[in-house]
Design a protein around this motif. Structure first.
Motif, PDB file in Angstrom:
ATOM      1  N   ASP A 152      -0.339  13.408   0.208  1.00 14.64           N
ATOM      2  CA  ASP A 152      -1.469  12.696  -0.396  1.00 14.64           C
ATOM      3  C   ASP A 152      -2.381  12.148   0.695  1.00 14.64           C
ATOM      4  O   ASP A 152      -1.912  11.548   1.656  1.00 14.64           O
ATOM      5  CB  ASP A 152      -0.932  11.566  -1.273  1.00 14.64           C
ATOM      6  CG  ASP A 152      -1.859  11.243  -2.413  1.00 14.64           C
ATOM      7  OD1 ASP A 152      -2.889  10.602  -2.161  1.00 14.64           O
ATOM      8  OD2 ASP A 152      -1.556  11.669  -3.549  1.00 14.64           O
ATOM      9  N   ASP A 308      -1.025   8.274   2.246  1.00 14.25           N
ATOM     10  CA  ASP A 308      -1.982   7.621   1.355  1.00 14.25           C
ATOM     11  C   ASP A 308      -1.733   6.118   1.321  1.00 14.25           C
ATOM     12  O   ASP A 308      -2.658   5.320   1.451  1.00 14.25           O
ATOM     13  CB  ASP A 308      -1.828   8.217  -0.046  1.00 14.25           C
ATOM     14  CG  ASP A 308      -2.767   7.578  -1.047  1.00 14.25           C
ATOM     15  OD1 ASP A 308      -3.979   7.788  -0.916  1.00 14.25           O
ATOM     16  OD2 ASP A 308      -2.279   6.865  -1.939  1.00 14.25           O
ATOM     17  N   HIS A 312      -4.059   2.896   2.330  1.00 17.00           N
ATOM     18  CA  HIS A 312      -4.444   1.801   1.440  1.00 17.00           C
ATOM     19  C   HIS A 312      -3.987   0.457   2.002  1.00 17.00           C
ATOM     20  O   HIS A 312      -4.689  -0.530   1.928  1.00 17.00           O
ATOM     21  CB  HIS A 312      -3.802   1.977   0.064  1.00 17.00           C
ATOM     22  CG  HIS A 312      -4.439   3.059  -0.749  1.00 17.00           C
ATOM     23  ND1 HIS A 312      -5.765   3.038  -1.082  1.00 17.00           N
ATOM     24  CD2 HIS A 312      -3.925   4.179  -1.301  1.00 17.00           C
ATOM     25  CE1 HIS A 312      -6.042   4.112  -1.819  1.00 17.00           C
ATOM     26  NE2 HIS A 312      -4.950   4.821  -1.961  1.00 17.00           N
ATOM     27  N   HIS A 351      -6.949  14.889  -1.140  1.00 21.49           N
ATOM     28  CA  HIS A 351      -8.242  14.265  -0.827  1.00 21.49           C
ATOM     29  C   HIS A 351      -8.077  13.635   0.540  1.00 21.49           C
ATOM     30  O   HIS A 351      -6.973  13.660   1.097  1.00 21.49           O
ATOM     31  CB  HIS A 351      -8.632  13.215  -1.876  1.00 21.49           C
ATOM     32  CG  HIS A 351      -7.556  12.217  -2.180  1.00 21.49           C
ATOM     33  ND1 HIS A 351      -7.207  11.223  -1.301  1.00 21.49           N
ATOM     34  CD2 HIS A 351      -6.722  12.091  -3.240  1.00 21.49           C
ATOM     35  CE1 HIS A 351      -6.227  10.510  -1.826  1.00 21.49           C
ATOM     36  NE2 HIS A 351      -5.887  11.018  -3.000  1.00 21.49           N
ATOM     37  N   HIS A 359     -10.026   5.739  -1.126  1.00 24.28           N
ATOM     38  CA  HIS A 359     -10.692   6.949  -1.603  1.00 24.28           C
ATOM     39  C   HIS A 359     -11.049   6.790  -3.064  1.00 24.28           C
ATOM     40  O   HIS A 359     -10.689   5.799  -3.686  1.00 24.28           O
ATOM     41  CB  HIS A 359      -9.781   8.166  -1.409  1.00 24.28           C
ATOM     42  CG  HIS A 359      -8.456   7.987  -2.083  1.00 24.28           C
ATOM     43  ND1 HIS A 359      -8.243   8.361  -3.384  1.00 24.28           N
ATOM     44  CD2 HIS A 359      -7.304   7.430  -1.651  1.00 24.28           C
ATOM     45  CE1 HIS A 359      -6.996   8.064  -3.711  1.00 24.28           C
ATOM     46  NE2 HIS A 359      -6.396   7.486  -2.685  1.00 24.28           N
TER      47      HIS A 359
HETATM   48 ZN   LIG Z   1      -4.569   6.852  -2.793  1.00 21.47          ZN
END
Ligand SMILES: [Zn+2]
Length: 1073
Positions: A152, A308, A312, A351, A359
């Motif tokens: 991710d 990911d 974050h 992504h 994102h």
């Molecule tokens: Zn995310």
């Protein structure tokens, strides 16, 4: 700390109602009796005890009547605001329904033995097993098995060499190295996502091959099953066994698709947890790669979330990100060693992430992911020698993410999903020498034929006609040309002709689905526009009657005459209450619209029953408008008559008109600061006219302070991509981080030290630091602030591994419980205290100096009895909002509150309470500090991790609530403070506070409603603008959500709090309302 009492005369502090009430009554009786003897009059004076008793009874009855009348007036006012909320919801909803991209979902499924390119005369000679999954349905199969690893948020630049020392660069070199060293076994290319860049949307695109519809963003939190034809459905149809490990979004998208005994789903939203999901995937994937167990599966999907979540939680520039990428490098390296020749290994990102690690939007960093394929068999090729090295940046030779769908389908021998719009990836079909043009042409042709078949079905389902082939450049024209080339056997030309057809069709589909329902949009704009107009007329109504009512002496005389029974109760008959008339009109008006709209939908058979709601909104606005007109309101009253009115109008309008320009929207925070500064200067100048020298200096001091605080807050910045390079983010430790710097941890401590003292300083001039105030502000509020400061230290200690050797999650546990205690203190204890707190006054009885036999009654804090007590409510919100807003945001909110206190002082000393400038400035402060708490009007600045401040995992409704309180902290605080504009320095004699507050709320909400309405119009008008989804659409979405939040808080907190406050004051001092 409670201050030394300012007056030696003071009696024992009265901590509760009963004592306060009895003290007041006793003092009052004494005073009354003395006054009576002094005046030695008259007919209305009591001459016996019966008379006194009777009077007491009458007084009680009158109080009861007034209280009841107040409560029903309150209910009607609340009803008016419920109606307003409904109008806003209908307007926003209806506009949005016309604005969102809509794509009809087709239920058709591709079949293995029905190739869209036709059965006869293909480019390739017939292969063994053609038309079956064993040999390859539409194209010769090349792999039996696949291992798909989804990392991710794997941004492309994380995987290629970059000449710097960033934590996110050069930590994951394995994929690049293999692609360079053994180009036949591996290739690496940029992998571009279609926005919105949320994982749920990406998984749909990566499995169906089609484009996202905007309306699906909202379902990101819940996840819904994919109904359209997709890769997993086709794999299952071909009898393949699919194992899923990791992110549980897959399970909700594809329920029942996976081998239950081998699959391992993990919770996907715990962004603070970097390791559980990854370790789970790694632990369970390797056993499946053992020789003995390869017979148990055909496809393994592993979805890792650590990169990911590191983004974050910390942002890319953090050692944790470096560690995570190294771990991924080792993992992929090990996994590649286990792959056999029958299997293809695919590693990809869904992504990217922006500079802070978030994102959702469509900036370059968010859409640029990486794609790597590996097979020890060595069948990949390059059509040009310069393609041998992976592109240095993601702008060169990118692959669309939907292209994976036809590619994987043809490799695995299954049919391409029906709705696919992608094309085969060149490296996979070019052959080891890069010259298998017939293979490439065949793959491209069958994919293009699928696209053509889909388009025809779509047009048929929608009743549309295709552009004829006679139009040059139309898809039909391109198709005919490509088909014409097939017989000539020039495969290079055939390949590029079909690719051209696919590109053009994809572009057409994009613009087709970006079509808007103009009727719905106009209807939504009309509902909002008339709603705004009604609200403005309602607001402008107040001015003259408020003045007529508010005369305490007249009121006193009236009241005592009523008690003596000389005149009947002067209370307005309920039928005359404005809000009651409006609510009745709204309901009566809504009925015909609702019936008409529904009937229209029924008769026309459109099934568009929502239109009933829009029609009901319009007709009900019309009847409300008529009843406002009957009360002699004309649009003329809307034109401002003072400089302050003009200022309010100009601030509101120029703010909203500015949304037509993208640079205005991008630099909105600077413009709001300019408004704040202007207001400060104008009020400082106006203060020069104040007679009393002391008052004049204080007024100028507050104006200057107001400006200085605004400048100070503007040091907190979170820049949006478009502001670069003219803006430096200061909200986090650095512009590539999403954690706070060490020095920022001092801010909440400073706030807990200073803020309670500042608040005390604002209460002392009116002697209002009495009653519950010293204990609540000095101790409870300060403790809450201190604990939230502590929370951020614990959080940083956890993030930075400050204390080694602690058991895992120990610090997380500690910090979550601290946060829960702060919220409990604020909302449970705080609300209880607010409900039951007596007024912040102390009653002092002392002997008069001149005549020692006579008592003197003094009430400390009487002049600000309403304001000081109401202040406790915003404080409860403030402490919890500070906790949820990160250290920098907490500092900004403390400044916001300080500015609000200065604002009410400025309004009071310049006698501006009757003008709309107060609520408008409050709205501007709320909007300004939205930016200062680390937000921008773009999706990626939502601080999702705030959901985990008071919680360990996602819990409804608490997680979305925490995120909403973090996002709209400034607007929420401003809304809760609206009643202060009326109540500050209001004595218990204050009359008409309810009506006045409702008007102030009206002006305040108008600011946001105008903003919502204007940004709606601009988004509608600029719907074809290049910046639509980057600038205008997010601005409209922000304005819409803010409006609803403000409406809800106004209704559920401000009005309700006002009611509680009025009841509390009335219980002690009698009903003035
Ligand atoms: Zn995310």
């Amino acid at each position: 700390m409670p201050p030394p009492q300012p007056t030696p005369k003071k009696a024992v502090p009265a901590p509760d109602y009963k004592t306060l009430k009895s003290q007041w009554d006793a003092a009052k009786r004494k005073k009354d009796a003395e006054d009576a003897t002094k005046k030695a009059v008259t007919a209305v004076e009591p001459n016996n005890t019966d008379e006194i008793k009777l009077r007491e009874l009458r007084r009680a009855a009158l109080e009861g009547r007034r209280k009841k009348a107040y409560q029903s007036r309150w209910a009607w006012t609340a009803g008016f605001w419920v109606w307003m909320l409904a109008i806003h919801l209908v307007g926003l909803g209806y506009f949005t329904s016309g604005f969102l991209l809509t794509r009809l979902q087709l239920d058709d499924k591709s079949l293995c033995d029905v190739s869209p390119a036709g059965q006869e005369g293909g480019i390739l000679p017939a292969w063994p097993g053609k038309g079956t999954p064993e040999g390859g349905c539409w194209h010769p199969k090349t792999f039996d098995k696949a291992v798909v690893v989804l990392i991710d948020a794997l941004r492309y630049d994380f995987t290629v060499p970059v000449d710097d020392n960033a934590e996110f660069h050069n930590r994951f070199p394995f994929m690049y190295e293999t692609a360079v060293r053994e180009p036949n076994k591996a290739f690496l290319r940029p992998f571009i996502a279609d926005p919105p860049t949320s994982t749920l949307q990406r998984l749909k695109g990566l499995t169906t091959g089609t484009l996202p519809t905007f309306i699906d963003v909202g379902s990101s939190f819940s996840g819904t099953a994919v109904e359209e034809d997709n890769l997993l459905g086709q794999l299952r149809g071909a009898g393949k066994r699919v194992v899923h490990l990791g992110d549980d979004t897959w399970e909700s998208l594809f329920p029942g698709y996976f081998e239950g005994n081998l699959s391992r789903p993990y919770d996907s939203f715990n962004v603070w947890d970097l390791h559980t999901v990854d370790e789970g995937v790694i632990e369970h994937i390797f056993p499946l790669m053992e020789e003995g167990r390869k017979g148990e599966w055909d496809v393994v999907i592993g979805h890792l979330l650590g990169v990911d979540h590191a983004g974050h939680r910390y942002g890319p520039e953090h050692p944790e990100m470096g560690r995570k990428l190294r771990q991924m490098d080792g993992f992929v390296r090990d996994l590649a060693g286990k792959i056999d020749e029958r299997t293809v290994l695919i590693v990809m990102g869904d992504h990217g992430m922006d500079s802070k690690g978030d994102h959702g939007g469509e900036s370059d960093d968010e859409v640029q992911a990486a794609l790597w394929m590996y097979s020890p068999k060595g069948g990949f090729g390059r059509t040009k020698p310069e393609f041998a090295v992976p592109p240095a940046t993601a702008v060169e030779r990118p692959v669309n993410q939907i292209d994976l769908v036809p590619t994987l389908a043809l490799m695995m021998g299954i049919p391409i999903p029906f709705n696919n719009l992608g094309r085969p990836i060149e490296e996979v079909f070019a052959g080891p020498r890069g010259n298998s043009w017939n293979n490439l042409a065949a793959a491209e042709r069958v994919a293009a034929a699928g696209v053509k078949r889909y388009q025809a079905s779509y047009f048929a389902a929608r009743g549309m006609t295709e552009e004829p082939a006679s139009t040059p450049g139309s898809p039909a024209d391109l198709w005919d040309k490509a088909e014409g080339l097939v017989s000539k056997g020039n495969w290079v030309a055939v390949y590029s002709a079909f690719a051209e057809y696919q590109r053009e069709t994809l572009a057409r589909c994009k613009s087709l689905w970006a079509q808007f329902n103009i009727k719905n949009m106009i209807l939504g704009i009309a509902v909002m526009g008339f709603g705004v107009l009604t609200l403005l007329v309602y607001v402008s109504k107040g001015a003259e009657d408020d003045e007529a009512v508010d005369d305490p002496e007249l009121d006193d005389a009236e009241k005592s005459l009523e008690i003596m029974g000389v005149i009947p109760d002067s209370e307005l008959p309920l039928e005359n209450v404005l809000e009651r008339k409006l609510v009745a009109a709204a309901f009566l008006g809504a009925v015909p619209g609702l019936i008409g709209g529904a009937l229209h939908a029924y008769l026309k058979g459109t099934g568009d029953y929502y239109r009933g709601a829009a029609m009901a909104a319009l007709t009900s606005i019309a009847t409300v408008g008529v009843s406002l007109y009957e009360i002699k309101e004309t649009l003329r009253t809307l034109v401002p008559s003072t400089i302050w009115g003009w200022m309010a109008a100009v601030f509101t309008l120029s703010q909203s008109i500015g949304f037509a320009s993208n640079s205005y929207t991008i630099w909105e925070d600077s413009i709001l600061l300019f408004f704040i500064t202007t207001f400060g200067f104008v009020t400082a100048l106006s203060a020069l006219r104040i007679q009393s020298l002391a008052d004049r200096y204080m007024a100028i001091y507050h104006s200057v302070l107001f400006v200085v605080l605004g400048r100070l807050a503007s040091a907190s910045k979170l820049c949006r991509e478009e502001q670069m390079p003219y803006c430096t983010s200061t909200y986090y430790a650095s512009s590539t981080s999403s954690t706070s710097a060490l020095w920022q941890l001092a801010i909440p401590f400073a706030v807990s030290l200073i803020l309670p003292t500042i608040i005390k300083a604002y209460l002392q001039p009116t002697r209002s630091y009495e009653g519950l105030a010293p204990a609540w502000i000095g101790y409870v509020f300060r403790t809450g602030l201190f604990m939230s400061a502590l929370y951020w230290v614990l959080d940083s200690a956890d993030n930075g591994n400050w204390i080694s050797g602690l058991p895992e999650k120990k610090l997380k546990n500690l910090s979550v419980y601290t946060a829960q205690m702060v919220l409990g203190l604020a909302f449970v204890a705080g609300t209880t205290a607010f409900m039951w707190a007596p007024p912040c006054v102390s009653i002092v009885t002392s002997a008069s100096k001149s005549t020692p036999t006579r008592a003197q009654v003094a009430i400390l804090g009487y002049g600000n009895a309403h304001g000081a007590r109401y202040l406790l409510l915003p404080l409860n919100f403030l402490v919890s909002l500070i906790l949820l807003s990160k250290p920098m945001g907490g500092g900004a909110l403390a400044i916001l509150f300080w500015q609000i206190l200065s604002l009410v002082e400025i309004l009071d000393s310049n006698s501006l309470s009757a003008t709309p400038i107060g609520p408008v400035m409050l709205a501007i402060l709320g909007s300004f500090h939205f930016f200062k708490t680390g937000h921008q009007a773009v999706l990626s600045t939502i601080q999702w991790d705030s959901a985990f401040i008071p919680l360990f995992s996602v819990r409804y409704p608490w997680s979305p609530l925490a995120v909403a309180m973090n996002t709209f902290a400034a607007q929420i605080l401003a809304t809760v403070c609206v009643p202060l504009l009326v109540l500050w320095k209001a004595s218990p004699k204050k009359k008409g506070a309810l009506a006045e507050t409702s008007k102030k709320l009206g002006a305040f909400v108008s600011f946001f409603a105008v903003e919502g309405w204007m940004s709606m119009m601009w988004a509608g008008h600029l719907r074809r603008h290049l910046m639509l989804y980057r600038v205008f659409m997010p601005r409209f979405a922000t304005a819409g959500v803010v409006l609803i939040v403000v409406d809800l808080v106004a209704l559920g907190v401000s009005l309700l709090g006002l009611r509680g406050n009025t009841v509390a004051i009335g219980e002690v001092f009698g009903w003035a309302e």
